[in-house]
Design a protein around this motif. Structure first.
Motif, PDB file in Angstrom:
ATOM      1  N   ALA A 161       0.836  -1.214   0.000  1.00  0.00           N
ATOM      2  CA  ALA A 161       0.000   0.000   0.000  1.00  0.00           C
ATOM      3  C   ALA A 161       0.867   1.260   0.000  1.00  0.00           C
ATOM      4  CB  ALA A 161      -0.939  -0.007   1.205  1.00  0.00           C
ATOM      5  N   PRO A 162       1.780   1.381  -0.957  1.00  0.00           N
ATOM      6  CA  PRO A 162       2.669   2.551  -0.950  1.00  0.00           C
ATOM      7  C   PRO A 162       1.962   3.864  -1.237  1.00  0.00           C
ATOM      8  CG  PRO A 162       2.931   1.298  -2.980  1.00  0.00           C
ATOM      9  CD  PRO A 162       2.070   0.470  -2.080  1.00  0.00           C
ATOM     10  N   ILE A 163       0.890   3.833  -2.028  1.00  0.00           N
ATOM     11  CA  ILE A 163       0.179   5.073  -2.355  1.00  0.00           C
ATOM     12  C   ILE A 163      -0.527   5.612  -1.119  1.00  0.00           C
ATOM     13  CG2 ILE A 163      -1.609   6.102  -3.801  1.00  0.00           C
ATOM     14  CD1 ILE A 163      -0.953   4.052  -5.950  1.00  0.00           C
ATOM     15  N   HIS A 164      -1.216   4.732  -0.393  1.00  0.00           N
ATOM     16  CA  HIS A 164      -1.874   5.152   0.844  1.00  0.00           C
ATOM     17  C   HIS A 164      -0.870   5.763   1.821  1.00  0.00           C
ATOM     18  CE1 HIS A 164      -4.777   2.215  -0.751  1.00  0.00           C
ATOM     19  NE2 HIS A 164      -5.684   2.800  -0.007  1.00  0.00           N
ATOM     20  N   HIS A 165       0.235   5.056   2.022  1.00  0.00           N
ATOM     21  CA  HIS A 165       1.185   5.502   3.045  1.00  0.00           C
ATOM     22  C   HIS A 165       1.948   6.752   2.639  1.00  0.00           C
ATOM     23  CE1 HIS A 165       0.801   2.426   6.164  1.00  0.00           C
ATOM     24  NE2 HIS A 165       0.551   1.581   5.185  1.00  0.00           N
ATOM     25  N   ALA A 166       2.154   6.975   1.354  1.00  0.00           N
ATOM     26  CA  ALA A 166       2.810   8.212   0.935  1.00  0.00           C
ATOM     27  C   ALA A 166       2.021   9.420   1.423  1.00  0.00           C
ATOM     28  CB  ALA A 166       2.946   8.245  -0.584  1.00  0.00           C
ATOM     29  N   LEU A 167       0.687   9.327   1.357  1.00  0.00           N
ATOM     30  CA  LEU A 167      -0.169  10.419   1.810  1.00  0.00           C
ATOM     31  C   LEU A 167      -0.294  10.434   3.332  1.00  0.00           C
ATOM     32  CD1 LEU A 167      -2.917  10.039  -0.915  1.00  0.00           C
ATOM     33  CD2 LEU A 167      -1.352  11.965  -0.693  1.00  0.00           C
ATOM     34  N   ILE A 168      -0.570   9.278   3.919  1.00  0.00           N
ATOM     35  CA  ILE A 168      -0.743   9.208   5.373  1.00  0.00           C
ATOM     36  C   ILE A 168       0.519   9.663   6.093  1.00  0.00           C
ATOM     37  CG2 ILE A 168      -1.087   7.632   7.328  1.00  0.00           C
ATOM     38  CD1 ILE A 168      -2.852   5.938   5.435  1.00  0.00           C
ATOM     39  N   ASP A 169       1.681   9.295   5.569  1.00  0.00           N
ATOM     40  CA  ASP A 169       2.950   9.630   6.209  1.00  0.00           C
ATOM     41  C   ASP A 169       3.391  11.065   5.935  1.00  0.00           C
ATOM     42  OD1 ASP A 169       2.853   7.002   6.964  1.00  0.00           O
ATOM     43  OD2 ASP A 169       4.467   6.333   5.638  1.00  0.00           O
ATOM     44  N   GLY A 170       2.612  11.775   5.133  1.00  0.00           N
ATOM     45  CA  GLY A 170       2.936  13.179   4.864  1.00  0.00           C
ATOM     46  C   GLY A 170       4.126  13.376   3.932  1.00  0.00           C
ATOM     47  N   GLU A 171       4.381  12.399   3.064  1.00  0.00           N
ATOM     48  CA  GLU A 171       5.485  12.549   2.100  1.00  0.00           C
ATOM     49  C   GLU A 171       5.174  13.687   1.134  1.00  0.00           C
ATOM     50  OE1 GLU A 171       8.258  10.942   2.165  1.00  0.00           O
ATOM     51  OE2 GLU A 171       7.857   9.195   3.451  1.00  0.00           O
ATOM     52  N   THR A 172       6.207  14.388   0.730  1.00  0.00           N
ATOM     53  CA  THR A 172       6.041  15.462  -0.251  1.00  0.00           C
ATOM     54  C   THR A 172       6.348  14.990  -1.665  1.00  0.00           C
ATOM     55  OG1 THR A 172       8.325  16.194   0.113  1.00  0.00           O
ATOM     56  CG2 THR A 172       6.592  17.245   1.441  1.00  0.00           C
ATOM     57  N   LYS A 173       6.981  13.825  -1.759  1.00  0.00           N
ATOM     58  CA  LYS A 173       7.385  13.300  -3.065  1.00  0.00           C
ATOM     59  C   LYS A 173       7.221  11.787  -3.087  1.00  0.00           C
ATOM     60  CE  LYS A 173      11.799  13.117  -4.046  1.00  0.00           C
ATOM     61  NZ  LYS A 173      13.178  13.528  -4.415  1.00  0.00           N
ATOM     62  N   THR A 174       6.758  11.271  -4.210  1.00  0.00           N
ATOM     63  CA  THR A 174       6.698   9.831  -4.423  1.00  0.00           C
ATOM     64  C   THR A 174       7.010   9.575  -5.897  1.00  0.00           C
ATOM     65  OG1 THR A 174       5.384   7.824  -4.080  1.00  0.00           O
ATOM     66  CG2 THR A 174       4.195   9.779  -4.830  1.00  0.00           C
ATOM     67  N   GLY A 175       6.583   8.448  -6.436  1.00  0.00           N
ATOM     68  CA  GLY A 175       6.869   8.171  -7.830  1.00  0.00           C
ATOM     69  C   GLY A 175       6.652   6.719  -8.169  1.00  0.00           C
ATOM     70  N   VAL A 176       7.311   6.272  -9.229  1.00  0.00           N
ATOM     71  CA  VAL A 176       7.206   4.885  -9.678  1.00  0.00           C
ATOM     72  C   VAL A 176       8.602   4.358  -9.951  1.00  0.00           C
ATOM     73  CG1 VAL A 176       6.283   3.323 -11.435  1.00  0.00           C
ATOM     74  CG2 VAL A 176       4.953   5.316 -10.727  1.00  0.00           C
ATOM     75  N   THR A 177       8.822   3.096  -9.577  1.00  0.00           N
ATOM     76  CA  THR A 177      10.109   2.443  -9.806  1.00  0.00           C
ATOM     77  C   THR A 177       9.909   1.182 -10.636  1.00  0.00           C
ATOM     78  OG1 THR A 177      10.947   3.223  -7.661  1.00  0.00           O
ATOM     79  CG2 THR A 177      12.127   1.396  -8.707  1.00  0.00           C
ATOM     80  N   ILE A 178      10.737   0.998 -11.655  1.00  0.00           N
ATOM     81  CA  ILE A 178      10.822  -0.256 -12.398  1.00  0.00           C
ATOM     82  C   ILE A 178      12.017  -1.014 -11.830  1.00  0.00           C
ATOM     83  CG2 ILE A 178      10.982  -1.360 -14.656  1.00  0.00           C
ATOM     84  CD1 ILE A 178       8.588   0.490 -14.480  1.00  0.00           C
ATOM     85  N   MET A 179      11.805  -2.266 -11.445  1.00  0.00           N
ATOM     86  CA  MET A 179      12.864  -3.005 -10.750  1.00  0.00           C
ATOM     87  C   MET A 179      12.868  -4.467 -11.161  1.00  0.00           C
ATOM     88  SD  MET A 179      11.027  -3.644  -7.061  1.00  0.00           S
ATOM     89  CE  MET A 179      11.812  -5.229  -6.868  1.00  0.00           C
ATOM     90  N   TYR A 180      14.051  -5.085 -11.062  1.00  0.00           N
ATOM     91  CA  TYR A 180      14.137  -6.534 -11.164  1.00  0.00           C
ATOM     92  C   TYR A 180      13.628  -7.136  -9.860  1.00  0.00           C
ATOM     93  CZ  TYR A 180      16.948  -6.417 -15.419  1.00  0.00           C
ATOM     94  OH  TYR A 180      17.371  -6.231 -16.709  1.00  0.00           O
ATOM     95  N   MET A 181      12.892  -8.217  -9.957  1.00  0.00           N
ATOM     96  CA  MET A 181      12.353  -8.853  -8.765  1.00  0.00           C
ATOM     97  C   MET A 181      13.338  -9.890  -8.221  1.00  0.00           C
ATOM     98  SD  MET A 181       8.398  -9.413  -9.906  1.00  0.00           S
ATOM     99  CE  MET A 181       7.897  -9.914  -8.253  1.00  0.00           C
ATOM    100  N   ASP A 182      13.378 -10.010  -6.896  1.00  0.00           N
ATOM    101  CA  ASP A 182      14.084 -11.111  -6.256  1.00  0.00           C
ATOM    102  C   ASP A 182      13.156 -11.742  -5.224  1.00  0.00           C
ATOM    103  OD1 ASP A 182      14.166  -9.442  -4.019  1.00  0.00           O
ATOM    104  OD2 ASP A 182      16.265  -8.900  -4.297  1.00  0.00           O
ATOM    105  N   LYS A 183      13.672 -12.649  -4.423  1.00  0.00           N
ATOM    106  CA  LYS A 183      12.794 -13.435  -3.558  1.00  0.00           C
ATOM    107  C   LYS A 183      12.267 -12.658  -2.357  1.00  0.00           C
ATOM    108  CE  LYS A 183      16.713 -15.619  -1.184  1.00  0.00           C
ATOM    109  NZ  LYS A 183      17.363 -16.922  -0.866  1.00  0.00           N
ATOM    110  N   LYS A 184      12.838 -11.489  -2.048  1.00  0.00           N
ATOM    111  CA  LYS A 184      12.329 -10.669  -0.962  1.00  0.00           C
ATOM    112  C   LYS A 184      11.367  -9.619  -1.512  1.00  0.00           C
ATOM    113  CE  LYS A 184      16.377 -11.237   2.026  1.00  0.00           C
ATOM    114  NZ  LYS A 184      17.450 -10.538   2.774  1.00  0.00           N
TER     115      LYS A 184
END
Length: 311
Positions: free
Chosen positions: A118-141
């Motif tokens: 739930a990164p979108i919810h928490h970006a707002l709840i936590d009062g972040e001023t900046k967020t975005g999108v990340t493209i990443m390789y997946m691993d087991k964690k």
């Protein structure tokens, strides 16, 4: 890129524009999504938004209940790459190791910040001023793989989950389209995440939906918009649950105990917080439809509500 065999794994509305872009630019051979869910009093089965789009394009849909056990169809499809976005289950290592170009995830935060569901919810709840999108390789964690690319978005005070959801979905779609050729031809750069900088945005719990008016007005405002339009913040007024959709921070300092209903005005309900009065303008009382504060107030016994404390 058009001949690249892709398996897409995703479930909600957020993932739909990304799948649409992949259908237009690659060879999507399979879509993996969560099982259909029963909704409403009649328990009608409703398919996921991603499944609906896949069916429109005659793409094979696979809906495993437990992907850790039901993975063989995905591995045997022999895809070149697997791309995931808001799928909803932990993907086992046997799938991560299957495609020759790896498994790629589109995540709605600037990793390593706000790993989780739930990164979108928490970006707002936590009062972040900046967020975005990340493209990443997946691993087991969870959300710990190497970063391929990212794009930033500066959060507006008027953003809520719904608006931010649409914005980041659009940005993620553009970023993946731009990044995918470099993944296919092997020219992209991989950047390891710094685990010491990691924060987490886990799925919202029922307890996190409840408003604590001992917090500051700004914290409560962020919580309300960080839960709107789903799952919505809530409080108890005269023992009855009321969900809060919209509010604003007033200029008045709180002079009564936190949680005290200190004003009942024509268009809003004023409640004291740790510092300022916060004004509720749109609500959803238990068992009723969304309504303006004015309509809600018209149904109140104001004498019994004024100066009482919400719970």
């Amino acid at each position: 890129m058009r001949n690249t065999k892709v398996i897409f794994m995703g479930t909600p509305d957020f993932a739909v524009p990304i799948l649409k872009m992949l259908i237009e630019n690659t060879n999507v051979i399979m879509v993996v999504t969560q099982p259909d869910k029963e909704v409403g009093r009649h328990h009608d089965l409703v398919e996921t938004p991603v499944k609906h789009l896949a069916k429109m394009h005659n793409i094979e849909v696979f809906q495993p209940h437990k992907i850790k056990e039901e993975y063989r169809k995905i591995v045997d499809a022999n895809a070149d790459i697997i791309i995931t976005c808001a799928y909803g289950q932990i993907i086992p290592e046997v799938i991560l190791n299957a495609p020759r170009l790896g498994c790629i995830n589109v995540h709605a935060s600037l990793l390593p910040k706000l790993r989780g569901g739930a990164p979108i919810h928490h970006a707002l709840i936590d009062g972040e001023t900046k967020t975005g999108v990340t493209i990443m390789y997946m691993d087991k964690k969870m959300d710990t793989g190497d970063i391929i690319s990212s794009t930033e978005y500066f959060i507006k005070d008027t953003d809520n989950v719904g608006l931010l959801h649409e914005t980041l979905s659009r940005l993620g779609t553009s970023l993946l389209k731009e990044t995918l050729p470099t993944i296919i031809d092997g020219t992209n750069n991989r950047i390891s995440q710094n685990d010491e900088e990691a924060t987490y945005g886990y799925n919202i719990t029922r307890e996190e939906e409840h408003v604590d008016f001992n917090k500051t007005a700004k914290e409560i405002y962020n919580q309300v918009r960080g839960l709107n339009p789903w799952p919505l913040a809530n409080t108890l007024i005269n023992g009855t649950e009321v969900k809060i959709l919209e509010c604003y921070i007033g200029e008045k300092e709180s002079t009564l105990s936190s949680g005290t209903i200190c004003e009942i005005n024509k268009d809003n309900l004023g409640i004291c917080t740790k510092d300022k009065v916060i004004y509720i303008t749109k609500v959803k009382p238990f068992g009723k439809k969304e309504m303006t504060a004015r309509d809600y107030i018209n149904g109140l016994n104001k004498e019994k509500v004024l100066n009482t404390i919400v719970e």
